[in-house]
Design a protein around this motif. Structure first.
Motif, PDB file in Angstrom:
ATOM      1  N   THR A   1       0.493  -1.261  -0.067  1.00 16.93           N
ATOM      2  CA  THR A   1      -0.100   0.085  -0.203  1.00 16.93           C
ATOM      3  C   THR A   1       0.798   1.192   0.301  1.00 16.93           C
ATOM      4  N   VAL A   2       1.918   1.123   0.677  1.00 16.27           N
ATOM      5  CA  VAL A   2       3.249   2.159   0.853  1.00 16.27           C
ATOM      6  C   VAL A   2       3.531   2.685  -0.244  1.00 16.27           C
ATOM      7  N   ALA A   3       3.765   1.493  -1.033  1.00 16.28           N
ATOM      8  CA  ALA A   3       4.802   1.513  -2.184  1.00 16.28           C
ATOM      9  C   ALA A   3       4.049   2.099  -3.548  1.00 16.28           C
ATOM     10  N   ILE A   4       2.949   1.377  -3.628  1.00 15.89           N
ATOM     11  CA  ILE A   4       2.145   2.185  -4.664  1.00 15.89           C
ATOM     12  C   ILE A   4       1.213   3.560  -4.708  1.00 15.89           C
ATOM     13  N   TRP A   5       1.374   4.031  -3.398  1.00 15.46           N
ATOM     14  CA  TRP A   5       0.627   5.660  -2.681  1.00 15.46           C
ATOM     15  C   TRP A   5       1.788   6.680  -3.855  1.00 15.46           C
ATOM     16  N   PRO A   6       2.421   6.505  -4.521  1.00 10.51           N
ATOM     17  CA  PRO A   6       3.528   7.726  -5.127  1.00 10.51           C
ATOM     18  C   PRO A   6       3.069   7.635  -6.899  1.00 10.51           C
ATOM     19  N   GLY A   7       2.463   6.092  -7.328  1.00  6.14           N
ATOM     20  CA  GLY A   7       1.975   5.835  -8.601  1.00  6.14           C
ATOM     21  C   GLY A   7       0.614   6.323  -8.414  1.00  6.14           C
ATOM     22  N   SER A   8      -0.142   6.924  -7.519  1.00  5.03           N
ATOM     23  CA  SER A   8      -1.651   7.679  -7.547  1.00  5.03           C
ATOM     24  C   SER A   8      -1.481   9.155  -7.147  1.00  5.03           C
ATOM     25  N   LEU A   9      -0.200   9.619  -6.614  1.00  5.75           N
ATOM     26  CA  LEU A   9       0.213  10.800  -7.464  1.00  5.75           C
ATOM     27  C   LEU A   9       0.592  11.259  -8.740  1.00  5.75           C
ATOM     28  N   ALA A  10       1.368  10.674  -9.437  1.00 10.83           N
ATOM     29  CA  ALA A  10       1.301  10.826 -10.318  1.00 10.83           C
ATOM     30  C   ALA A  10       0.732  10.683 -11.026  1.00 10.83           C
ATOM     31  N   GLY A  11      -0.714  10.236 -10.782  1.00 17.23           N
ATOM     32  CA  GLY A  11      -2.225   9.463 -11.765  1.00 17.23           C
ATOM     33  C   GLY A  11      -2.726  10.786 -11.678  1.00 17.23           C
ATOM     34  N   VAL A  12      -3.203  11.922 -10.367  1.00 17.10           N
ATOM     35  CA  VAL A  12      -3.499  12.488 -10.312  1.00 17.10           C
ATOM     36  C   VAL A  12      -2.591  14.013 -11.229  1.00 17.10           C
ATOM     37  N   PHE A  13      -1.358  14.100 -11.154  1.00 17.62           N
ATOM     38  CA  PHE A  13      -0.838  15.043 -12.203  1.00 17.62           C
ATOM     39  C   PHE A  13      -1.344  14.752 -13.482  1.00 17.62           C
ATOM     40  N   GLY A  14      -1.285  13.631 -13.739  1.00 13.98           N
ATOM     41  CA  GLY A  14      -1.410  13.321 -15.605  1.00 13.98           C
ATOM     42  C   GLY A  14      -2.983  13.546 -15.522  1.00 13.98           C
ATOM     43  N   PHE A  15      -3.886  13.808 -14.765  1.00 12.50           N
ATOM     44  CA  PHE A  15      -5.343  13.837 -15.018  1.00 12.50           C
ATOM     45  C   PHE A  15      -5.981  15.045 -14.589  1.00 12.50           C
ATOM     46  N   ARG A  16      -4.556  15.915 -14.472  1.00 14.14           N
ATOM     47  CA  ARG A  16      -4.795  17.383 -13.276  1.00 14.14           C
ATOM     48  C   ARG A  16      -5.873  18.831 -13.954  1.00 14.14           C
ATOM     49  N   HIS A  17      -5.359  19.048 -15.531  1.00 11.99           N
ATOM     50  CA  HIS A  17      -6.804  19.637 -16.698  1.00 11.99           C
ATOM     51  C   HIS A  17      -8.472  18.249 -15.840  1.00 11.99           C
ATOM     52  N   ASP A  18      -8.451  17.735 -16.443  1.00  7.39           N
ATOM     53  CA  ASP A  18      -8.955  16.918 -16.266  1.00  7.39           C
ATOM     54  C   ASP A  18     -10.274  17.424 -15.276  1.00  7.39           C
ATOM     55  N   LEU A  19      -9.525  17.273 -14.194  1.00 11.19           N
ATOM     56  CA  LEU A  19     -10.320  17.480 -12.990  1.00 11.19           C
ATOM     57  C   LEU A  19     -10.413  19.200 -12.218  1.00 11.19           C
ATOM     58  N   LYS A  20      -9.857  20.211 -13.518  1.00 10.07           N
ATOM     59  CA  LYS A  20     -11.200  21.170 -12.914  1.00 10.07           C
ATOM     60  C   LYS A  20     -12.332  20.935 -13.487  1.00 10.07           C
ATOM     61  N   ARG A  21     -12.221  20.170 -14.860  1.00  9.64           N
ATOM     62  CA  ARG A  21     -14.247  20.228 -15.241  1.00  9.64           C
ATOM     63  C   ARG A  21     -15.150  19.326 -14.185  1.00  9.64           C
ATOM     64  N   VAL A  22     -13.978  18.689 -13.396  1.00 10.05           N
ATOM     65  CA  VAL A  22     -15.467  17.576 -12.018  1.00 10.05           C
ATOM     66  C   VAL A  22     -16.468  18.137 -11.322  1.00 10.05           C
ATOM     67  N   ARG A  23     -17.364  18.284 -11.582  1.00  6.05           N
ATOM     68  CA  ARG A  23     -18.419  19.056 -10.259  1.00  6.05           C
ATOM     69  C   ARG A  23     -17.770  19.417  -8.944  1.00  6.05           C
ATOM     70  N   PRO A  24     -17.881  21.235  -8.818  1.00 10.99           N
ATOM     71  CA  PRO A  24     -16.232  21.038  -7.148  1.00 10.99           C
ATOM     72  C   PRO A  24     -17.811  20.314  -6.551  1.00 10.99           C
ATOM     73  N   TRP A  25     -18.791  19.815  -5.820  1.00 14.15           N
ATOM     74  CA  TRP A  25     -19.464  19.145  -4.612  1.00 14.15           C
ATOM     75  C   TRP A  25     -19.177  17.837  -5.084  1.00 14.15           C
ATOM     76  N   LEU A  26     -18.353  17.124  -5.882  1.00 19.80           N
ATOM     77  CA  LEU A  26     -18.092  15.738  -5.941  1.00 19.80           C
ATOM     78  C   LEU A  26     -16.632  15.468  -4.929  1.00 19.80           C
ATOM     79  N   PHE A  27     -15.937  16.782  -4.809  1.00 21.98           N
ATOM     80  CA  PHE A  27     -15.047  16.031  -3.762  1.00 21.98           C
ATOM     81  C   PHE A  27     -14.660  16.138  -2.498  1.00 21.98           C
TER      82      PHE A  27
END
Length: 256
Positions: free
Chosen positions: A47-73
């Motif tokens: 679990t600890v070892a794969i956590w950095p991969g999730s960070l990279a995934g969020v960075f890769g989709f950072r522009h798409d996250l801007k279009r997500v409806r705010p309440w979904l956060f």
């Protein structure tokens, strides 16, 4: 040294698999067990070892996250709560008990991966029917996400597929937005679980260092392999690995 070489190879291949089709945990977690780590420590370390991969995934989709409806956060709240609850539950599960249920957890994750395309088609139909979800439906989805996070903190393999299901139930149809939000929620779930595991002393940090670095390298290589092998081939290969691991770990548990 042979053990670390196996962990490095497993981390690299798991990183590549995750970047193409998902399901890399079905390889990285059993690898830690096969080199002698206990089931609980192997799961926490993975679990600890794969956590950095999730960070990279969020960075890769950072522009798409801007279009997500705010309440979904707000889905981050059940993700954090479920993640820590699952982690606490794991460390309060007897080693022998967890070793016996591991093959069934891996089998469940393998079946989820095998049915991913069918689940996606079904969710597209549900998402269209709930483009404007009612308050009751939103509460149901938040409760579903809490259960997904509980599973994620406890074991986690196949969690991404379940989270995409939750987002589809709430009416999302854009796959890039869904993947971006899924990766953000995975950071919450794995992040709080990783912190708890670290504080509890349930992590082998040498294994984490090897697997984290090699999984990131594997993720970068996976992007290139995706064009040559294709998602279907990789998914079928991971399903086959999952079935083999299920049988092998079940047999191992019988003689433990």
């Amino acid at each position: 040294m042979l053990g670390y070489a196996l962990i490095a190879i497993a981390g690299f291949v798991a990183g590549a698999i995750n970047s193409i089709a998902g399901g890399g945990t079905l390889l990285s977690f059993p690898a830690l067990m096969w080199v002698g780590r206990s089931a609980v420590i192997a799961n926490a370390t993975n679990t600890v070892a794969i956590w950095p991969g999730s960070l990279a995934g969020v960075f890769g989709f950072r522009h798409d996250l801007k279009r997500v409806r705010p309440w979904l956060f707000w889905l981050m709240i059940p993700s954090l709560a479920g993640g820590i609850a699952g982690a606490v539950l794991l460390l309060h599960t007897r080693e022998k008990t967890f070793s016996r249920i591991v093959p069934f957890l891996i089998l469940g994750a393998t079946l989820l991966l095998a049915a991913q395309e069918m689940i996606s088609r079904l969710l597209n139909l549900i998402a269209k029917a709930h483009a404007k979800p009612t308050a009751g439906w939103v509460v149901f989805v938040f409760a579903f996400q809490l259960l997904v996070a509980l599973y994620g903190g406890y074991f986690g393999a196949g969690m991404g597929i379940l989270m995409l299901a939750a987002l589809g139930l709430i009416g999302l149809t854009d796959l890039h937005e869904m993947n971006g939000l899924k990766n953000l929620l995975a950071i919450c779930i794995n992040g709080v679980a990783a912190i708890y595991f670290a504080v509890a002393g349930a992590v082998d940090w040498r294994d984490v260092a090897v697997m984290a670095v090699t999984s990131i390298l594997g993720g970068l290589a996976g992007a290139k392999l995706a064009h040559k092998l294709g998602r279907k081939f990789v998914r079928r290969a991971v399903v086959a690995i999952g079935i083999v691991m299920t049988v092998a770990l079940w047999i191992r548990a019988q003689f433990a």
